[in-house]
Design a protein around this motif. Structure first.
Motif, mmCIF file in Angstrom:
data_model
loop_
_atom_site.group_PDB
_atom_site.id
_atom_site.type_symbol
_atom_site.label_atom_id
_atom_site.label_comp_id
_atom_site.label_asym_id
_atom_site.label_seq_id
_atom_site.Cartn_x
_atom_site.Cartn_y
_atom_site.Cartn_z
ATOM 1 N N GLY B 367 0.812 -1.221 0.000
ATOM 2 C CA GLY B 367 0.000 0.000 0.000
ATOM 3 C C GLY B 367 0.840 1.264 0.000
ATOM 4 N N ASP B 368 0.537 2.171 0.946
ATOM 5 C CA ASP B 368 1.126 3.511 0.833
ATOM 6 C C ASP B 368 2.596 3.589 1.229
ATOM 7 N N ARG B 369 3.202 2.510 1.718
ATOM 8 C CA ARG B 369 4.651 2.567 1.929
ATOM 9 C C ARG B 369 5.393 1.769 0.844
ATOM 10 N N GLN B 370 4.699 1.488 -0.260
ATOM 11 C CA GLN B 370 5.286 0.692 -1.333
ATOM 12 C C GLN B 370 6.461 1.415 -2.002
ATOM 13 N N VAL B 371 7.571 0.686 -2.177
ATOM 14 C CA VAL B 371 8.674 1.146 -3.008
ATOM 15 C C VAL B 371 8.357 0.644 -4.418
ATOM 16 N N GLU B 372 7.996 1.557 -5.291
ATOM 17 C CA GLU B 372 7.465 1.180 -6.601
ATOM 18 C C GLU B 372 8.492 0.381 -7.410
ATOM 19 N N GLY B 373 8.023 -0.730 -7.958
ATOM 20 C CA GLY B 373 8.855 -1.511 -8.878
ATOM 21 C C GLY B 373 10.013 -2.233 -8.228
ATOM 22 N N ALA B 374 9.971 -2.414 -6.897
ATOM 23 C CA ALA B 374 11.113 -3.038 -6.211
ATOM 24 C C ALA B 374 11.276 -4.482 -6.654
ATOM 25 N N ARG B 375 12.501 -4.865 -7.001
ATOM 26 C CA ARG B 375 12.823 -6.231 -7.436
ATOM 27 C C ARG B 375 13.883 -6.886 -6.561
ATOM 28 N N VAL B 376 14.704 -6.068 -5.919
ATOM 29 C CA VAL B 376 15.783 -6.603 -5.090
ATOM 30 C C VAL B 376 15.819 -5.841 -3.770
ATOM 31 N N GLY B 377 15.836 -6.587 -2.668
ATOM 32 C CA GLY B 377 15.921 -5.941 -1.358
ATOM 33 C C GLY B 377 16.890 -6.675 -0.451
ATOM 34 N N LEU B 378 17.455 -5.929 0.480
ATOM 35 C CA LEU B 378 18.440 -6.501 1.410
ATOM 36 C C LEU B 378 18.032 -6.181 2.850
ATOM 37 N N THR B 379 18.281 -7.132 3.751
ATOM 38 C CA THR B 379 18.110 -6.884 5.176
ATOM 39 C C THR B 379 19.465 -7.042 5.840
ATOM 40 N N ILE B 380 19.680 -6.282 6.922
ATOM 41 C CA ILE B 380 20.959 -6.437 7.624
ATOM 42 C C ILE B 380 20.788 -6.126 9.098
ATOM 43 N N ASN B 381 21.494 -6.886 9.928
ATOM 44 C CA ASN B 381 21.633 -6.535 11.325
ATOM 45 C C ASN B 381 22.845 -7.227 11.905
ATOM 46 N N GLN B 382 23.004 -7.077 13.198
ATOM 47 C CA GLN B 382 24.201 -7.564 13.891
ATOM 48 C C GLN B 382 23.789 -7.919 15.306
ATOM 49 N N GLY B 383 24.222 -9.090 15.774
ATOM 50 C CA GLY B 383 23.927 -9.478 17.137
ATOM 51 C C GLY B 383 25.158 -9.400 18.011
ATOM 52 N N LEU B 384 24.976 -9.101 19.279
ATOM 53 C CA LEU B 384 26.138 -8.920 20.154
ATOM 54 C C LEU B 384 26.975 -10.188 20.212
ATOM 55 N N PHE B 385 28.235 -10.022 20.600
ATOM 56 C CA PHE B 385 29.238 -11.085 20.628
ATOM 57 C C PHE B 385 29.725 -11.454 19.230
ATOM 58 N N GLY B 386 29.312 -10.708 18.168
ATOM 59 C CA GLY B 386 29.894 -10.938 16.858
ATOM 60 C C GLY B 386 29.071 -11.813 15.930
ATOM 61 N N HIS B 387 27.799 -11.503 15.772
ATOM 62 C CA HIS B 387 26.923 -12.239 14.861
ATOM 63 C C HIS B 387 26.474 -11.327 13.730
ATOM 64 N N GLY B 388 26.911 -11.612 12.505
ATOM 65 C CA GLY B 388 26.419 -10.891 11.351
ATOM 66 C C GLY B 388 25.120 -11.498 10.858
ATOM 67 N N SER B 389 24.327 -10.693 10.158
ATOM 68 C CA SER B 389 23.023 -11.143 9.665
ATOM 69 C C SER B 389 22.637 -10.306 8.463
ATOM 70 N N SER B 390 22.505 -10.962 7.319
ATOM 71 C CA SER B 390 22.031 -10.241 6.138
ATOM 72 C C SER B 390 21.364 -11.222 5.185
ATOM 73 N N VAL B 391 20.268 -10.784 4.601
ATOM 74 C CA VAL B 391 19.531 -11.609 3.636
ATOM 75 C C VAL B 391 19.253 -10.757 2.403
ATOM 76 N N ILE B 392 19.499 -11.325 1.211
ATOM 77 C CA ILE B 392 19.115 -10.645 -0.033
ATOM 78 C C ILE B 392 17.969 -11.420 -0.665
ATOM 79 N N LEU B 393 16.919 -10.675 -0.986
ATOM 80 C CA LEU B 393 15.724 -11.255 -1.611
ATOM 81 C C LEU B 393 15.533 -10.604 -2.966
ATOM 82 N N LYS B 394 14.990 -11.394 -3.906
ATOM 83 C CA LYS B 394 14.727 -10.796 -5.212
ATOM 84 C C LYS B 394 13.503 -11.438 -5.850
ATOM 85 N N ARG B 395 13.041 -10.811 -6.878
ATOM 86 C CA ARG B 395 11.888 -11.345 -7.577
ATOM 87 C C ARG B 395 12.053 -11.132 -9.068
#
Lengths: 147, 395
Positions: B367-395
């Motif tokens: 709906g109103d927070r749509q990023v128009e035409g999005a085909r590729v998105g990435l998520t990222i975070n980090q957990g304490l003690f040294g944990h990386g976290s990232s996911v790439i999604l596509k369509r």
């Protein structure tokens, strides 16, 4: 330091040289690769290219440059023993040149965020963390080197 | 590509302070994800649970708790904990099972019921635990570390409190209509700058709250997905990297960095290396992203991520923000969901929730927070003690 007669004990056993004239954090150094660790490593070297498992005590440089700083405006939760009434205090991250490492510490009472600037020279001193019925618990704190 | 898997379904329980059991949030999210996928619970072959923490251990050891609550089905199970990166570990576990051909379809669930106020370590006298010691000796709460990073930006790049406040305002404008967000209101610069100082320069409205919430995914092999849909969102990369020695940026809950005096620095600093592996797996780079969900534990931390992701050069994040590039409608919208600024953090659910948002965005369903035409998105975070976290999604 406080004037009470209670025995002074370090906040963490084995981390502090309890010498007011020449205080220091006590790190260790791997006898093989010479890498310095704080908090002290005593069992296995964490350098992945080193199989060392013998360490010598290595007091860290007493002075360094301020990397960044912030403060606690609210009392931290247990197990911190907060003063009552609580007085906000600053925390500094100080970069030691010889060791090429950044070490956190509280900043001495009376020095606030507004008094600090990255790159300032800071010096380690001993100060009271809290007192309980038996002991005065002593910790390291960072203090700006008087200009 | 043969190393991709499909996101067949996503679901969330709204974030908030509901005061109920975490299992309820996780089950609701799981049921929504199963319905979204059109997959029956009885067909799920593998359950990957993100663990909440109770009394210092994984509460109810989460994967099996969710499986029991959904009704014992004999599915295989794994449970993961990686602090803020917990969700990515659960996703990585399910993905490995699918890519290894050990299962066709898996459910990933994470949920939390968080205590109020500062996160604090489990009690007792535990001086051998750095997380306990940092509270005992320094009073170093999580916002202390966020404050150090924020002040560092001000000192070396000239960032201002106003820049940090603009991140919060942007994210509130993105997320205030998000039905799963906890804070469904827009904040002004004045609201942010008049909120109480917590860890200078960070004020209350710039620091992530602790929240209740749950999120779930149905993941499957591409072959399995083709029986259900013709155009699924796919997972093209998952990174759960740890730092390389010497790690020279002070990191929660540590007292000090590694020493760099005797050993060469790694080619890539830790926070840059997190996305780098996901990019490599996906065969993509920052220029290919249409949106990103990043971990704004503080408003200032969002700016660090812009640089760690390669969206701009070090020191240019404030310009990217202030030019509107990271606002919906801009070049690379960041935290279209509203981010943690609108959600607060439900630790084991949060990295999964990031994937839910990107999935909905790539399907064009928000709906109103749509990023128009999005085909590729990435998520990222980090957990304490040294944990990386990232996911790439596509369509």
């Amino acid at each position: 330091m406080s004037s009470v007669e209670k025995p002074q004990i370090p906040a963490v056993e084995g981390w502090l040289r309890m010498d007011e004239a020449d205080p220091s954090l006590l790190g260790t150094r791997c006898e093989e690769c010479r890498t310095v660790y704080f908090p002290p490593e005593r069992t296995f070297c964490r350098n992945p290219r080193c199989a060392g498992s013998s360490f010598e005590e290595h007091p860290l440089s007493r002075r360094g440059r301020l990397w960044s700083f912030t403060n606690n405006c609210y009392p931290p939760p247990d197990p911190y023993v907060a003063s009552d009434p609580f007085e906000p205090y600053a925390i500094a991250a100080v970069e030691l040149e010889a060791e090429k490492m950044v070490v956190l510490g509280q900043v001495v009472s009376g020095v606030n965020v507004g008094d600090l600037k990255a790159g300032m020279e800071m010096e380690l001193v001993l100060a009271t963390l809290f007192e309980d019925d038996e002991n005065e618990v002593v910790v390291w704190k960072w203090q700006p080197v008087a200009a | 590509m043969s190393d991709e898997i499909a996101v067949l379904g996503v679901g969330m329980h709204p974030w908030g302070k509901w005061g109920r059991n975490f299992v309820e949030y996780g089950v609701k999210a799981a049921q929504d994800a199963l319905a979204d996928a059109g997959v029956a619970w009885s067909d799920i072959q593998f359950v990957a649970g993100g663990d909440t923490v109770r009394n210092g251990y994984p509460g109810y050891v989460a994967g099996a708790t969710f499986a029991q609550a959904l009704g014992w089905s004999g599915a295989q199970v794994a449970s993961s904990y990686g602090a803020c990166a917990t969700g990515a570990q659960a996703i990585a576990t399910a993905r490995a099972q699918i890519l290894a051909g050990l299962c066709d379809v898996a459910l990933v669930v994470g949920a939390d019921a968080a205590p109020k106020g500062f996160f604090a370590p489990t009690g007792g006298d535990r001086p051998d635990d750095p997380d306990w010691l940092r509270f005992r000796v320094l009073g170093a709460t999580n916002p202390i570390y966020f404050g150090l990073y924020a002040r560092r930006r001000m000192e070396i790049y000239g960032a201002t409190e106003l820049d940090f406040a603009r991140v919060k305002v942007k994210n509130s404008q993105h997320g205030y209509t998000n039905p799963n967000a906890r804070y469904k209101k827009t904040f002004t610069i004045e609201d942010v700058l008049e909120s109480p100082m917590v860890s200078d320069p960070l004020r209350l409205l710039q620091i992530c709250a602790t929240s209740d919430g749950g999120a779930a995914l149905v993941l499957s092999s591409m072959d399995y997905a083709r029986k259900h849909t013709t155009d699924p969102v796919t997972v093209a990369g998952v990174s759960t990297v740890t730092p390389q020695f010497p790690q020279t940026v002070i990191e929660m809950p540590n007292f000090a960095t590694d020493s760099a005096a005797t050993q060469p620095l790694p080619d890539t600093p830790f926070k840059d290396s997190i996305a780098q592996l996901a990019y490599e797996q996906a065969g993509l780079g920052p220029e290919d992203l249409d949106l990103a969900e990043v971990y704004d534990l503080s408003s200032a931390l969002e700016l660090d991520w812009y640089e760690n992701l390669g969206l701009c050069n070090p020191g240019d994040a404030e310009k990217l923000l202030n030019d509107g590039d990271t606002t919906i409608g801009g070049r690379i919208p960041v935290n279209a969901s509203g981010g943690l600024g609108c959600f607060g953090e439900a630790v084991p659910a949060q990295a999964i929730a990031q994937v839910c948002e990107v999935t909905w965005q790539l399907r064009g369903e928000v709906g109103d927070r749509q990023v128009e035409g999005a085909r590729v998105g990435l998520t990222i975070n980090q957990g304490l003690f040294g944990h990386g976290s990232s996911v790439i999604l596509k369509r």
